[in-house]
Write a protein that holds these residues in place. Structure first.
Motif, PDB file in Angstrom:
ATOM      1  N   GLY A 304     -44.348   7.222  -8.962  1.00 54.97           N
ATOM      2  CA  GLY A 304     -43.677   6.216  -9.788  1.00 54.97           C
ATOM      3  C   GLY A 304     -42.232   6.524 -10.109  1.00 54.97           C
ATOM      4  O   GLY A 304     -41.702   6.022 -11.106  1.00 54.97           O
ATOM      5  N   LYS A 305     -41.572   7.313  -9.267  1.00 52.03           N
ATOM      6  CA  LYS A 305     -40.185   7.718  -9.562  1.00 52.03           C
ATOM      7  C   LYS A 305     -39.207   7.050  -8.606  1.00 52.03           C
ATOM      8  O   LYS A 305     -39.485   6.907  -7.412  1.00 52.03           O
ATOM      9  CB  LYS A 305     -40.061   9.239  -9.466  1.00 52.03           C
ATOM     10  N   GLU A 306     -38.064   6.667  -9.154  1.00 54.70           N
ATOM     11  CA  GLU A 306     -36.969   6.093  -8.360  1.00 54.70           C
ATOM     12  C   GLU A 306     -35.666   6.855  -8.650  1.00 54.70           C
ATOM     13  O   GLU A 306     -34.575   6.272  -8.600  1.00 54.70           O
ATOM     14  CB  GLU A 306     -36.807   4.605  -8.686  1.00 54.70           C
ATOM     15  N   ASN A 307     -35.799   8.141  -8.956  1.00 58.23           N
ATOM     16  CA  ASN A 307     -34.651   8.962  -9.367  1.00 58.23           C
ATOM     17  C   ASN A 307     -33.945   9.595  -8.179  1.00 58.23           C
ATOM     18  O   ASN A 307     -33.630  10.780  -8.175  1.00 58.23           O
ATOM     19  CB  ASN A 307     -35.107  10.045 -10.342  1.00 58.23           C
ATOM     20  N   PHE A 308     -33.693   8.778  -7.134  1.00 58.38           N
ATOM     21  CA  PHE A 308     -33.088   9.337  -5.922  1.00 58.38           C
ATOM     22  C   PHE A 308     -32.159   8.306  -5.289  1.00 58.38           C
ATOM     23  O   PHE A 308     -32.255   7.104  -5.534  1.00 58.38           O
ATOM     24  CB  PHE A 308     -34.174   9.719  -4.913  1.00 58.38           C
ATOM     25  N   GLU A 309     -31.265   8.814  -4.453  1.00 53.14           N
ATOM     26  CA  GLU A 309     -30.408   7.980  -3.608  1.00 53.14           C
ATOM     27  C   GLU A 309     -30.373   8.649  -2.235  1.00 53.14           C
ATOM     28  O   GLU A 309     -30.348   9.877  -2.137  1.00 53.14           O
ATOM     29  CB  GLU A 309     -28.995   7.916  -4.210  1.00 53.14           C
ATOM     30  N   LEU A 310     -30.402   7.842  -1.174  1.00 52.25           N
ATOM     31  CA  LEU A 310     -30.389   8.364   0.191  1.00 52.25           C
ATOM     32  C   LEU A 310     -29.115   7.913   0.897  1.00 52.25           C
ATOM     33  O   LEU A 310     -28.789   6.721   0.895  1.00 52.25           O
ATOM     34  CB  LEU A 310     -31.616   7.864   0.957  1.00 52.25           C
ATOM     35  N   LEU A 311     -28.412   8.861   1.507  1.00 50.31           N
ATOM     36  CA  LEU A 311     -27.295   8.557   2.405  1.00 50.31           C
ATOM     37  C   LEU A 311     -27.716   9.019   3.799  1.00 50.31           C
ATOM     38  O   LEU A 311     -27.875  10.222   4.037  1.00 50.31           O
ATOM     39  CB  LEU A 311     -26.030   9.301   1.976  1.00 50.31           C
ATOM     40  N   SER A 312     -27.931   8.072   4.703  1.00 50.99           N
ATOM     41  CA  SER A 312     -28.418   8.386   6.046  1.00 50.99           C
ATOM     42  C   SER A 312     -27.401   7.886   7.064  1.00 50.99           C
ATOM     43  O   SER A 312     -27.082   6.693   7.090  1.00 50.99           O
ATOM     44  CB  SER A 312     -29.781   7.732   6.269  1.00 50.99           C
ATOM     45  N   TYR A 313     -26.897   8.796   7.913  1.00 53.27           N
ATOM     46  CA  TYR A 313     -25.761   8.481   8.776  1.00 53.27           C
ATOM     47  C   TYR A 313     -26.148   8.521  10.256  1.00 53.27           C
ATOM     48  O   TYR A 313     -26.444   9.592  10.792  1.00 53.27           O
ATOM     49  CB  TYR A 313     -24.625   9.474   8.527  1.00 53.27           C
ATOM     50  N   PRO A 314     -26.125   7.345  10.937  1.00 46.59           N
ATOM     51  CA  PRO A 314     -26.357   7.338  12.383  1.00 46.59           C
ATOM     52  C   PRO A 314     -25.289   8.164  13.100  1.00 46.59           C
ATOM     53  O   PRO A 314     -24.111   8.122  12.745  1.00 46.59           O
ATOM     54  CB  PRO A 314     -26.242   5.859  12.765  1.00 46.59           C
ATOM     55  N   GLY A 315     -25.701   8.937  14.084  1.00 45.60           N
ATOM     56  CA  GLY A 315     -24.746   9.692  14.896  1.00 45.60           C
ATOM     57  C   GLY A 315     -24.238  10.976  14.287  1.00 45.60           C
ATOM     58  O   GLY A 315     -23.474  11.706  14.914  1.00 45.60           O
ATOM     59  N   ALA A 316     -24.645  11.275  13.044  1.00 45.15           N
ATOM     60  CA  ALA A 316     -24.205  12.525  12.410  1.00 45.15           C
ATOM     61  C   ALA A 316     -25.206  13.633  12.717  1.00 45.15           C
ATOM     62  O   ALA A 316     -26.404  13.393  12.847  1.00 45.15           O
ATOM     63  CB  ALA A 316     -24.058  12.346  10.907  1.00 45.15           C
ATOM     64  N   GLY A 317     -24.701  14.863  12.813  1.00 47.17           N
ATOM     65  CA  GLY A 317     -25.538  16.009  13.113  1.00 47.17           C
ATOM     66  C   GLY A 317     -25.971  16.757  11.862  1.00 47.17           C
ATOM     67  O   GLY A 317     -26.093  16.168  10.786  1.00 47.17           O
ATOM     68  N   HIS A 318     -26.175  18.076  11.998  1.00 47.02           N
ATOM     69  CA  HIS A 318     -26.833  18.849  10.945  1.00 47.02           C
ATOM     70  C   HIS A 318     -25.921  19.173   9.773  1.00 47.02           C
ATOM     71  O   HIS A 318     -26.227  18.852   8.636  1.00 47.02           O
ATOM     72  CB  HIS A 318     -27.387  20.144  11.540  1.00 47.02           C
ATOM     73  N   ARG A 319     -24.789  19.830  10.053  1.00 45.92           N
ATOM     74  CA  ARG A 319     -24.003  20.386   8.953  1.00 45.92           C
ATOM     75  C   ARG A 319     -22.909  19.409   8.538  1.00 45.92           C
ATOM     76  O   ARG A 319     -21.845  19.346   9.149  1.00 45.92           O
ATOM     77  CB  ARG A 319     -23.431  21.752   9.355  1.00 45.92           C
ATOM     78  N   ILE A 320     -23.180  18.654   7.485  1.00 44.12           N
ATOM     79  CA  ILE A 320     -22.248  17.651   6.984  1.00 44.12           C
ATOM     80  C   ILE A 320     -21.418  18.310   5.881  1.00 44.12           C
ATOM     81  O   ILE A 320     -21.869  18.495   4.757  1.00 44.12           O
ATOM     82  CB  ILE A 320     -23.011  16.407   6.484  1.00 44.12           C
ATOM     83  N   ASP A 321     -20.187  18.675   6.240  1.00 42.96           N
ATOM     84  CA  ASP A 321     -19.285  19.422   5.371  1.00 42.96           C
ATOM     85  C   ASP A 321     -18.264  18.479   4.730  1.00 42.96           C
ATOM     86  O   ASP A 321     -18.271  17.276   5.001  1.00 42.96           O
ATOM     87  CB  ASP A 321     -18.572  20.506   6.186  1.00 42.96           C
ATOM     88  N   PRO A 322     -17.359  19.009   3.879  1.00 40.43           N
ATOM     89  CA  PRO A 322     -16.273  18.170   3.362  1.00 40.43           C
ATOM     90  C   PRO A 322     -15.426  17.565   4.482  1.00 40.43           C
ATOM     91  O   PRO A 322     -15.467  18.040   5.623  1.00 40.43           O
ATOM     92  CB  PRO A 322     -15.464  19.145   2.500  1.00 40.43           C
ATOM     93  N   PRO A 323     -14.655  16.519   4.185  1.00 38.42           N
ATOM     94  CA  PRO A 323     -13.951  15.745   5.217  1.00 38.42           C
ATOM     95  C   PRO A 323     -13.051  16.586   6.113  1.00 38.42           C
ATOM     96  O   PRO A 323     -12.433  17.556   5.666  1.00 38.42           O
ATOM     97  CB  PRO A 323     -13.106  14.761   4.407  1.00 38.42           C
ATOM     98  N   SER A 324     -12.999  16.157   7.369  1.00 35.83           N
ATOM     99  CA  SER A 324     -12.104  16.712   8.391  1.00 35.83           C
ATOM    100  C   SER A 324     -12.422  18.150   8.765  1.00 35.83           C
ATOM    101  O   SER A 324     -11.636  18.796   9.462  1.00 35.83           O
ATOM    102  CB  SER A 324     -10.629  16.586   7.966  1.00 35.83           C
ATOM    103  N   THR A 325     -13.574  18.675   8.311  1.00 43.34           N
ATOM    104  CA  THR A 325     -14.049  19.946   8.857  1.00 43.34           C
ATOM    105  C   THR A 325     -14.348  19.717  10.328  1.00 43.34           C
ATOM    106  O   THR A 325     -15.056  18.768  10.668  1.00 43.34           O
ATOM    107  CB  THR A 325     -15.317  20.417   8.129  1.00 43.34           C
TER     108      THR A 325
END
Length: 369
Positions: A304-325
């Motif tokens: 009964g919980k909705e305490n989440f948000e999902l960001l799912s990115y097509p074409g992105a790989g494993h290590r999602i770092d800060p921008p322009s890494t």
């Protein structure tokens, strides 16, 4: 390398002019940075991450005459400039930490505060990785870069973990005079993401967790907290495939978390009172992070919980770092000592890094004040 056409005055603007070839095409203001890769004479499959956040990363940009195909000699140099990338804003303080058993670096923004407090962790490469923490401090967070093995007097290898270590770190940050409170946040990648899920589940001090490419079960090392133990799912090396070029694909190797026999490893995230942000790349080839996020969401909704948000990115790989890494599809694994496939496509991964970084800050500010 990118191919541009200057205007009649010999000028071009990366924010509006498109690349017509090279390592990327289209309007990509930071394309020259996220497409960086080791040169031919360098070791392949190395990540480019700053080792010293106090010094700028210096990048020399050369403009050559004409457009040259990959692997060929470029034309004569007609202009060059040095660009400095800063990872710490003026006034940010870095404090090396030896507080009880806790080790790491605390980054504090300039000013009196108090600031929202965040613990920052990376994965099974071990050691102290500071550049995301210094950038968080630059954006107004008191950020504790927290190693948990292979650093100073911490255990050398990832064999077993005690959540009390992370509890002590959370309490230290929560009680720091520069930290706003009442709760703190945590952000983690890979193994660090899974530890973030365990922290918000068991530790009342933690009220917001960002899981980047994490698993919803405990993996590799058994996790102990008081009388509770979450066994670590194991990797079956017989399920690893190796390409002709020697790249290891471990996508199928982790024990199946949906197998009832592995239920003791599942992190009981439904017990958490705080909020989750799950960030995944849909082309993650390190492991099935999209599936693990689905399992986490299903578990929360079943309670009964909705305490989440999902960001799912097509074409992105494993290590999602800060921008322009710089994007690194295949990276040398520090533990295995072999190149391992992380997945992803460079442009899509770069866009995921840029978009998620803003969303992560929004999430942390929303739930930490």
């Amino acid at each position: 390398c990118a191919h541009y056409r200057a205007d009649s005055r010999g000028e071009l603007y990366l924010g509006k002019d498109a690349s017509h070839g090279g390592d990327y095409t289209g309007v990509e203001p930071m394309g020259l940075f996220w497409s960086l890769a080791p040169a031919g004479m360098e070791k392949p499959d190395q990540r480019l991450v700053p080792r010293n956040t106090g010094a700028p990363m210096k990048v020399e940009v050369l403009v050559h005459e004409g457009h040259s195909p990959p692997g060929s000699m470029p034309g004569p140099v007609v202009a060059k400039a040095e660009v400095q990338r800063l990872f710490t804003a003026p006034g940010v303080r870095r404090i090396r930490l030896k507080e009880g058993v806790v080790r790491g670096s605390l980054f504090l923004p300039p000013g009196d505060g108090p600031f929202p407090g965040v613990i920052d962790m990376y994965g099974d490469e071990g050691g102290l990785i500071e550049f995301r923490s210094s950038l968080l401090a630059t954006h107004g967070f008191a950020a504790l870069s927290l190693p948990y093995f292979d650093f100073e007097d911490l255990p050398r290898v990832l064999k077993e973990l005690k959540l009390e270590y992370f509890e002590e770190a959370a309490r230290f940050l929560q009680r720091h005079p520069k930290v706003k409170g009442p709760g703190v946040g945590v952000i983690g990648t890979g193994k660090g993401a899974e530890l973030a899920l365990s922290m918000i589940t068991f530790l009342p001090e933690v009220v917001a967790a960002v899981s980047i490419s994490g698993c919803s079960s405990n993996t590799v090392a058994d996790l102990h907290y008081g009388e509770t133990t979450l066994p670590g799912l194991r990797f079956d090396m017989k399920k690893v495939s190796v390409s002709d070029s020697g790249v290891f694909d471990i996508f199928e190797a982790l024990d199946d978390p949906t197998n009832p026999a592995n239920s003791p490893s599942v992190i009981p995230i439904e017990k958490a009172e705080g909020h989750f942000l799950l960030v995944v790349g849909e082309d993650d080839r390190m492991w099935k992070s999209s599936l693990y996020a689905e399992l986490a969401i299903r578990r929360l909704r079943q309670h009964g919980k909705e305490n989440f948000e999902l960001l799912s990115y097509p074409g992105a790989g494993h290590r999602i770092d800060p921008p322009s890494t710089p994007f690194c599809q295949v990276a040398m694994d520090r533990v295995l000592g072999v190149p391992v496939l992380g997945g992803g496509e460079s442009k899509a991964h770069a866009h995921a890094q840029e978009h998620s970084w803003g969303k992560i800050q929004e999430f942390l500010h929303l739930h930490l004040g």
